[in-house]
Design a protein around this motif. Structure first.
Motif, short mmCIF file in Angstrom:
data_model
loop_
_atom_site.label_atom_id
_atom_site.label_comp_id
_atom_site.label_asym_id
_atom_site.label_seq_id
_atom_site.Cartn_x
_atom_site.Cartn_y
_atom_site.Cartn_z
N GLY A 79 0.83 -1.20 0.00
CA GLY A 79 0.00 0.00 0.00
C GLY A 79 0.86 1.24 0.00
N TRP A 80 1.86 1.23 0.86
CA TRP A 80 2.80 2.37 0.92
C TRP A 80 3.49 2.56 -0.42
CZ3 TRP A 80 4.82 5.61 4.96
CH2 TRP A 80 5.99 6.29 4.61
N LYS A 81 4.02 1.44 -0.94
CA LYS A 81 4.85 1.55 -2.14
C LYS A 81 4.03 1.98 -3.37
CE LYS A 81 8.52 -0.71 -4.69
NZ LYS A 81 9.59 -1.71 -4.62
N ALA A 82 2.79 1.48 -3.45
CA ALA A 82 1.94 1.81 -4.61
C ALA A 82 1.74 3.32 -4.69
CB ALA A 82 0.60 1.10 -4.50
N LEU A 83 1.58 3.96 -3.54
CA LEU A 83 1.43 5.42 -3.56
C LEU A 83 2.79 6.11 -3.68
CD1 LEU A 83 -0.40 7.87 -3.41
CD2 LEU A 83 -0.25 7.76 -0.91
N LEU A 124 -4.52 -0.67 3.17
CA LEU A 124 -4.90 0.73 3.44
C LEU A 124 -4.07 1.32 4.57
CD1 LEU A 124 -8.79 0.54 3.15
CD2 LEU A 124 -7.21 1.63 1.54
N ASP A 125 -3.65 0.50 5.53
CA ASP A 125 -2.80 1.02 6.62
C ASP A 125 -1.57 1.70 6.01
OD1 ASP A 125 -4.48 -0.05 8.54
OD2 ASP A 125 -3.20 -1.81 8.95
N GLY A 126 -0.90 1.04 5.10
CA GLY A 126 0.31 1.60 4.50
C GLY A 126 -0.01 2.72 3.52
N PHE A 127 -1.04 2.50 2.70
CA PHE A 127 -1.40 3.48 1.67
C PHE A 127 -1.82 4.81 2.32
CE2 PHE A 127 -4.12 5.57 -1.41
CZ PHE A 127 -3.55 5.26 -2.64
N THR A 209 11.00 6.34 0.12
CA THR A 209 10.63 7.69 0.53
C THR A 209 10.51 8.57 -0.69
OG1 THR A 209 11.93 7.39 2.53
CG2 THR A 209 11.31 9.65 1.97
N PRO A 210 9.29 8.97 -1.08
CA PRO A 210 9.19 9.89 -2.22
C PRO A 210 9.72 11.26 -1.81
CG PRO A 210 7.02 9.54 -1.23
CD PRO A 210 7.97 8.64 -0.49
#
Ligand code: ADP
Ligand code: MG
Length: 342
Positions: A79-83, A124-127, A209-210
């Motif tokens: 989720g984190w990485k997709a965003l 969703l937690d990560g996203f 990290t974006p």
């Protein structure tokens, strides 16, 4: 045409996951909104307000299971990485992110009831952790069944004319990169080798990290900019091709993290990870040498550093030099989904 509508609905229902609407409702409950969202999740489309004097900046990226991430990647990390990979594209334009959409294709959980629900909650937690950290509202999407695939689109703003583009590098510019290179590729190489894995390298692969604040800080200072998703050689190569210039890189200057140096002590192998390995999501940019001090100050204000790794020269292509001044050959520049196809 009513009849046509009826048939279409029947097809959609047959293909839908049993809990599609419950899933969407759950996503809607958890997603935050923002003041410039007139209408978010729930209608046929979102209605959004773009500030006057700003350009709308739009980008989309897909993560496919078996192609873009190790199969043991946790749902929250996905989720984190997709965003993150999408925010990274906006960062590379110098844009401030505002909104996103999420198209989820999920395998049906025929045997394990509720597995999809708990997977989506963890996803969703990560996203949403990353979305909330950047004040980005999730305003819509699509939910279908099939092999796991995640497509995110992000929307942001940049003042008119202020975007950092790939085609703006000039002969004499210095070539910079933020942070360190090769960590994500090191993590992936260790996972493939099924040997000892460094948690720090794996973390860089799973939770990039974006460089959003950095991209904004570089407006007016950097000329060309790109995010390093496919490897420095390939991504800088795109800048050079778009700008009609060449570059010389000094391998001894490549910024290297402690964990990477420790886990990959052989310089040659490490340089290859740093040049050809993807997934770092650092920014690579060019700038006139006179801006060096201002760039260091601007990035320090973002708690980030950047390193000059080479310079833009007349001609085409990328020349790589070892600390001894010898030419260094690289077999593959970076990942290509359609190798050999023109
Ligand atoms: P339609 O059939 O009109 O395309 P959907 O049933 O696909 O509508 O979606 C209903 C609403 O839910 C829309 O506003 C859509 O943007 C939103 N939506 C669907 N899936 C997602 C998702 N995965 N994440 C966020 N919003 C979603
Ligand atoms: Mg839809």
């Amino acid at each position: 045409m009513a009849q046509c509508g009826v048939q279409l609905t029947a097809v959609i229902v047959a293909n839908a996951m049993p809990s599609e609407f419950a899933l969407i409702d759950r996503i809607r409950q958890r997603a935050r909104t923002r003041a410039d969202v007139e209408l978010g999740i729930g209608d046929d489309a979102a209605l959004l307000r773009v500030p006057a004097g700003q350009w709308l900046v739009v980008s989309t990226d897909t993560l496919v299971a078996g192609r873009h991430f190790p199969d043991d990647t946790q749902a929250a990390d996905l989720g984190w990485k997709a965003l993150a990979v999408n925010l990274s594209d906006l960062a590379a334009m110098g844009a401030a992110p505002a909104w996103c959409t999420l198209a989820l294709t999920l395998p049906r959980d025929e045997d394990a009831r509720g597995a999809t629900d708990s997977w989506v909650e963890a996803f969703l937690d990560g996203f949403l952790e990353l979305a909330d950290a950047h004040g980005v509202a999730l305003v819509g999407g699509d939910t279908t069944s099939g092999p796991l695939s995640i497509t995110v689109a992000v929307h942001g703003f940049v003042p008119e004319g202020a975007a950092l583009r790939r085609d703006a590098a000039r002969v004499g510019d210095e070539v910079w990169v933020t942070g360190t290179l090769g960590d994500a590729a090191g993590g992936l190489a260790q996972w493939r080798g099924r040997g000892l894995q460094s948690a720090k390298l794996r973390h860089r692969l799973d939770r990039p990290t974006p460089r959003v604040a950095e991209g904004i800080a570089l407006r007016g200072l950097a000329r060309a900019c790109i995010d390093v998703s496919d490897g420095l050689a390939a991504d800088l190569g795109h800048v050079l091709a778009a700008s009609g210039v060449g570059a010389e890189l000094e391998l001894g200057r490549l910024p290297t993290s402690g964990p990477l140096a420790e886990q990959f002590p052989d310089e040659d192998a490490r340089w290859r990870l740093q040049l050809s390995g993807g997934d770092d999501y650092e920014l690579c940019f060019t700038a006139p040498a006179a801006e060096a001090f201002a760039i260091e100050q601007a990035l320090a204000a973002c708690d980030t550093f950047a390193t000059v790794v080479g310079r833009v020269v007349a001609g085409t292509g990328l020349a790589l030099r070892t600390p001894d001044g010898e030419a260094f050959a690289l077999a593959t520049a970076g990942f290509d989904h359609f190798p050999g196809q023109a």
